[in-house]
Scaffold this motif. Structure first.
Motif, mmCIF file in Angstrom:
data_model
loop_
_atom_site.group_PDB
_atom_site.id
_atom_site.type_symbol
_atom_site.label_atom_id
_atom_site.label_comp_id
_atom_site.label_asym_id
_atom_site.label_seq_id
_atom_site.Cartn_x
_atom_site.Cartn_y
_atom_site.Cartn_z
ATOM 1 N N CYS A 563 0.852 -1.191 0.000
ATOM 2 C CA CYS A 563 0.000 0.000 0.000
ATOM 3 C C CYS A 563 0.887 1.240 0.000
ATOM 4 N N THR A 564 0.270 2.392 -0.242
ATOM 5 C CA THR A 564 0.973 3.671 -0.186
ATOM 6 C C THR A 564 0.890 4.199 1.244
ATOM 7 N N LEU A 565 2.029 4.278 1.899
ATOM 8 C CA LEU A 565 2.045 4.694 3.296
ATOM 9 C C LEU A 565 1.929 6.224 3.404
ATOM 10 N N PRO A 566 1.296 6.726 4.448
ATOM 11 C CA PRO A 566 1.243 8.178 4.688
ATOM 12 C C PRO A 566 2.657 8.724 4.919
ATOM 13 N N GLU A 567 2.806 10.017 4.735
ATOM 14 C CA GLU A 567 4.117 10.648 4.804
ATOM 15 C C GLU A 567 4.768 10.436 6.171
ATOM 16 N N ASP A 568 4.030 10.643 7.264
ATOM 17 C CA ASP A 568 4.617 10.497 8.599
ATOM 18 C C ASP A 568 5.101 9.069 8.843
ATOM 19 N N LEU A 569 4.298 8.114 8.417
ATOM 20 C CA LEU A 569 4.680 6.722 8.600
ATOM 21 C C LEU A 569 5.867 6.360 7.717
ATOM 22 N N LEU A 570 5.886 6.944 6.520
ATOM 23 C CA LEU A 570 6.986 6.665 5.592
ATOM 24 C C LEU A 570 8.300 7.211 6.152
ATOM 25 N N LYS A 571 8.250 8.375 6.813
ATOM 26 C CA LYS A 571 9.468 8.942 7.399
ATOM 27 C C LYS A 571 10.026 8.020 8.493
ATOM 28 N N SER A 572 9.144 7.468 9.311
ATOM 29 C CA SER A 572 9.597 6.542 10.356
ATOM 30 C C SER A 572 10.244 5.303 9.750
ATOM 31 N N CYS A 573 9.670 4.825 8.669
ATOM 32 C CA CYS A 573 10.231 3.650 8.001
ATOM 33 C C CYS A 573 11.610 3.965 7.438
ATOM 34 N N GLN A 574 11.737 5.117 6.831
ATOM 35 C CA GLN A 574 13.021 5.499 6.238
ATOM 36 C C GLN A 574 14.074 5.704 7.329
ATOM 37 N N SER A 575 13.645 6.229 8.488
ATOM 38 C CA SER A 575 14.586 6.426 9.593
ATOM 39 C C SER A 575 15.166 5.085 10.055
ATOM 40 N N PHE A 576 14.302 4.090 10.226
ATOM 41 C CA PHE A 576 14.802 2.772 10.650
ATOM 42 C C PHE A 576 15.657 2.140 9.556
ATOM 43 N N GLU A 577 15.260 2.324 8.337
ATOM 44 C CA GLU A 577 15.997 1.699 7.233
ATOM 45 C C GLU A 577 17.418 2.249 7.175
ATOM 46 N N ARG A 578 17.580 3.593 7.369
ATOM 47 C CA ARG A 578 18.924 4.178 7.369
ATOM 48 C C ARG A 578 19.745 3.612 8.525
ATOM 49 N N THR A 615 -2.234 -2.469 9.776
ATOM 50 C CA THR A 615 -1.567 -1.344 9.116
ATOM 51 C C THR A 615 -2.406 -0.813 7.967
ATOM 52 N N PHE A 616 -3.028 -1.711 7.190
ATOM 53 C CA PHE A 616 -3.885 -1.281 6.082
ATOM 54 C C PHE A 616 -5.070 -0.481 6.603
ATOM 55 N N ALA A 617 -5.680 -0.942 7.723
ATOM 56 C CA ALA A 617 -6.813 -0.203 8.289
ATOM 57 C C ALA A 617 -6.369 1.178 8.779
ATOM 58 N N LEU A 618 -5.145 1.259 9.309
ATOM 59 C CA LEU A 618 -4.618 2.555 9.744
ATOM 60 C C LEU A 618 -4.485 3.508 8.561
ATOM 61 N N VAL A 619 -3.947 3.012 7.451
ATOM 62 C CA VAL A 619 -3.782 3.844 6.255
ATOM 63 C C VAL A 619 -5.144 4.350 5.790
ATOM 64 N N ILE A 620 -6.176 3.508 5.854
ATOM 65 C CA ILE A 620 -7.517 3.925 5.424
ATOM 66 C C ILE A 620 -8.067 4.978 6.379
ATOM 67 N N LEU A 621 -7.905 4.774 7.686
ATOM 68 C CA LEU A 621 -8.434 5.728 8.657
ATOM 69 C C LEU A 621 -7.786 7.103 8.522
ATOM 70 N N LEU A 622 -6.479 7.094 8.219
ATOM 71 C CA LEU A 622 -5.784 8.376 8.113
ATOM 72 C C LEU A 622 -6.311 9.223 6.956
#
Length: 786
Positions: A563-578, A615-622
């Protein structure tokens, strides 16, 4: 008086005449008179020395023949007298049908025979003492039996020979028949009479006793006829347990009969008659009797009757195979019934409605399940395993308590269980589901001993399945969900199950499963380091917890939903990935949002609630966060914004808008989500719970398409495993015939699955095409190409 003896044949010389001549006739007259007194039981009034001297003188004066024949004539006279006075009057008057009278008459005859035998041998014993010189000198020279043997022979001729023997044999046979019919007889009288017949030889040349030569064949003929009729009668009038009790009683009574008054020599042929008439022709019929045979005895837990059945079966060569066959048939029939009951209906393969999760935590809401095919199938799967375990327990008890832990019957049990378990193509999935349910919730509140008992029973069923690689795939999927969602009731229970699987199948079988536990531990360490790292830098707005999974260990599909993650969630993912890639070079992370969940606080008109959603339900709620009150989003708009595929999107919209906790409103209302529906945020939502768990459909039982996909993956893995096995074998052997290669590959692969010889042949052809192997000139063998 003197006598001369030289070597060789004994010769008797008369003494020299020094006095008056001895009269032989006078000596015999006096001796014969004394012998008659002995027969009259007046020996106490006689002089042993005098009688011995009379006999001695007669032999000495060459009158041994006269003495020998005279004594024999006196014995015959006495026997004739005894027969007329004792035996003949005791002859039965005839068979009147009165059992009491017949028993008394037979007993009188047998006692009379024993009485005159005792009288006879008592007299003969005294005669033998006074005629010792005659036995030592005359009988050997004349080649005639000694006086004792002659007396026994005369007893046979004058007492035992017909018609007396006919009456005696008839009385003995009658007494046996009366006792077999359930009446009481005088066993002591029978034994005393049989003892007489055992001591008497049937002829001079043949030393076989009269009992063995004449009476025993009659007993066996009568017994054959009796038990042939008895077998037919019992089969018509008795049920199976009663038949077994009667037959067992017959064996015991005949054994007792031969022990107490018949000869032990009769035991074996008499036992064979029982086996041939009561067991061999009827045992199979008794085992298969409706409402009382083997099945009924097992159903009603008649352990004593089953033990009696086993005892009788092992008496005859055909008994054990018959019981083994019946046992296998009984288990197979019961197993097929279990398979039929647990057959998954077509509804189980259809998409199911939103179902409440099985795990409910303190303070968490639980969606009430709606009856659905998946839930029904799960219940059937659990029932199938439990029914198999109950059936195994029942027959294990029968095997231990009634069948004396017979190893041959144990193999029959195992063959039958393996047969019907593997006939159910879903058995690997069902067993994995059973373990999943128990390790996830079923073992809560149980002791370690109870946990081990459940796991041991499950392993018992697991041992029977042949497609262990299919089980591994299902077990891996269920274990992954328990680990990722934190649903395992006990880490010790999980590792205990792995240890049992390792013992059963080897370390290679559990290598990937143990790798999943290792990933969980390493991920926990990573998160601690990541939290330390965030404390020293600017932390993202959204806290995340990440589990890094090794792709080869975890059951991840090649096309996992994204799915396409929201910007805030995507930033957290990128932080852990780095952070992660800075510590591990050469690795690549692929995010799997479909396997995650989130805690989010949502504000409604009346109060705030903490929701646990996927996680999918969270993306929909946001998507509804900044949406004005009353605004709606269409299905297509939600799909475009989230990039969630239709099947996943419908499932999660159902969980949010159609279940017990309606966080969203669906327009128009309904239980199913369609592509032309639209949705709005439900500000009016309220609940007494602060923490609410929004459950989505987590189908534990595969749909038809999912099952086909699993089977395709298993088949692909089997192809690789078969090829790898063939290469290993040929690398070691270098040269093998086709037959030997197929047999060896089958043996090595059987621990995971039973390969088809045709599939092995196809894999060999593929390896030849890729130059791993070459076919020899004889076309029947192969060489390994390095």
């Amino acid at each position: 008086m003197a006598s001369a003896v030289r070597r060789g044949k004994t010769k008797i010389k008369p003494p020299r005449k020094h006095g008056p001549e001895v009269s032989v006739d006078d000596t015999w007259q006096r001796l014969s008179a004394n012998i008659r007194e002995i027969f009259k039981h007046n020996a106490a009034n006689l002089s042993f020395e005098e009688n011995h001297r009379f006999a001695y003188n007669m032999v000495l004066y060459r009158s041994g023949e006269m003495l020998y024949k005279g004594v024999c004539d006196l014995v015959v006279q006495n026997l004739d007298h005894l027969a007329k006075s004792e035996v003949i009057p005791a002859f039965p008057t005839g068979r009147t049908g009165d059992r009491m009278q017949e028993t008394q008459e037979d007993e009188t005859l047998l006692k009379a025979l024993r009485r005159i035998w005792d009288d006879h041998i008592s007299s003969m014993s005294k005669l033998r003492d006074i005629l010792k010189y005659m036995d030592r000198v005359y009988t050997k020279a004349a080649d005639v039996p000694e006086i004792w043997d002659a007396g026994v022979k005369l007893f046979c001729k004058n007492i035992i020979d017909p018609p007396i023997s006919d009456h005696v044999f008839s009385a003995i046979l009658s007494q046996i028949k009366i006792e077999r019919d359930g009446y009481v007889i005088n066993r002591s009288a029978m034994k005393e009479c049989v003892d007489v017949l055992l001591q008497l030889a049937s002829s001079d040349d043949d030393k076989t006793s009269i009992y063995r030569q004449d009476l025993e064949p009659e007993i066996l003929r009568e017994s054959e006829a009796f038990y042939q009729a008895e077998g037919e009668r019992l089969l018509e009038t008795c049920d199976a347990p009663e038949y077994l009790r009667r037959v067992d009683s017959r064996f015991d009574s005949e054994e007792s009969r031969t022990h107490h008054y018949l000869s032990s020599q009769t035991s074996t042929p008499l036992r064979r008659i029982l086996e041939n008439n009561l067991l061999k022709p009827n045992l199979s019929t008794v085992i298969d009797m409706p409402n009382s045979g083997l099945d009924a005895m097992v159903d009603t837990d008649k352990m004593d009757d089953l033990a009696r059945l086993y005892k009788l079966c092992i008496m005859i060569p055909t008994g054990s195979p018959c019981l083994r066959k019946a046992l296998k048939a009984s288990i197979t029939r019961r197993g097929n019934e279990i398979n039929t009951v647990s057959t998954v209906t077509d509804s189980a393969d259809k998409p199911v409605d939103v179902v409440g999760d099985d795990d409910d935590g303190k303070g968490l809401g639980k969606a009430k399940p709606r009856p659905a095919g998946g839930a029904q199938t799960l219940a059937l799967a659990l029932k199938w395993v439990q029914d198999v375990l109950d059936l195994k327990d029942k027959f294990d008890q029968v095997w231990k308590r009634s069948f004396q832990s017979d190893r041959d019957l144990e193999s029959a049990l195992n063959e039958a269980f393996s047969s019907f378990i593997n006939r159910n193509e879903k058995s690997p999935e069902f067993i994995s589901l059973f373990i999943d349910e128990n390790l996830k919730k079923g073992l809560k509140g149980k002791t370690d001993t109870e946990v081990d008992a459940v796991l041991d029973k499950t392993i018992t069923v697991f041992q029977y399945i042949t497609e262990k690689d299919v089980f591994e795939r299902y077990y891996k999927g269920h274990l992954a969900k328990r680990l990722l969602l934190g649903r395992s009731v006990s880490d010790d229970a999980e590792r205990g199950m792995l240890a049992k699987l390792k013992v059963e199948c080897g370390f290679q079988f559990t290598q990937k499963l143990e790798g999943m536990f290792h990933d969980m531990k390493i991920s926990s360490d990573h998160m601690q380091e990541y939290q330390t790292h965030l404390a020293k830098t600017v932390a993202p707005d959204v806290d995340i917890s990440v589990i890094v999974m090794t792709a080869t260990f975890w059951p991840m599909s090649q096309t996992m939903p994204t799915c396409t993650l929201p910007e805030d969630l995507l930033k957290s993912c990128q932080s852990f990935e780095r952070f992660y890639l800075s510590k591990h070079s050469g690795r690549r992370l692929t995010w799997q949002p479909s396997m995650g969940n989130a805690d989010v606080r949502v504000k409604f008109d009346k109060r705030k609630h903490d929701l646990n959603v996927s996680t999918f339900a969270l993306v929909i709620l946001l998507l509804f966060e900044d949406l004005p009150d009353g605004e709606i989003l269409t299905y297509d708009e939600i799909k475009t914004a989230t990039s969630i595929d239709d099947s996943e999107l419908q499932r999660h919209l159902q969980s949010l808008a159609c279940a017990k906790f309606k966080i969203l409103k669906k327009h128009p209302p309904g239980r199913d989500v369609n592509m032309d529906d639209s949705f709005s945020f439900n500000n009016e939502f309220t609940s007494s719970l602060q923490k609410i768990k929004i459950s989505t459909v987590v189908s534990k039982v595969e749909t038809g398409s999912e099952r086909k996909e699993t089977r395709d993956r298993v088949d692909e893995e089997r192809r690789h495993q078969t090829e790898a096995c063939i290469v290993r074998i040929m690398k070691d052997r270098k040269h093998m015939t086709h037959t030997d290669l197929v047999h060896e590959a089958t043996r090595q692969l059987s621990s995971r699955f039973h390969p088809n010889p045709n599939d092995i042949k196809k894999r060999i052809e593929g390896l030849i095409d890729r130059d791993y192997l070459e076919r020899c000139d004889d076309r029947k063998s192969y060489n390994y190409l390095a």
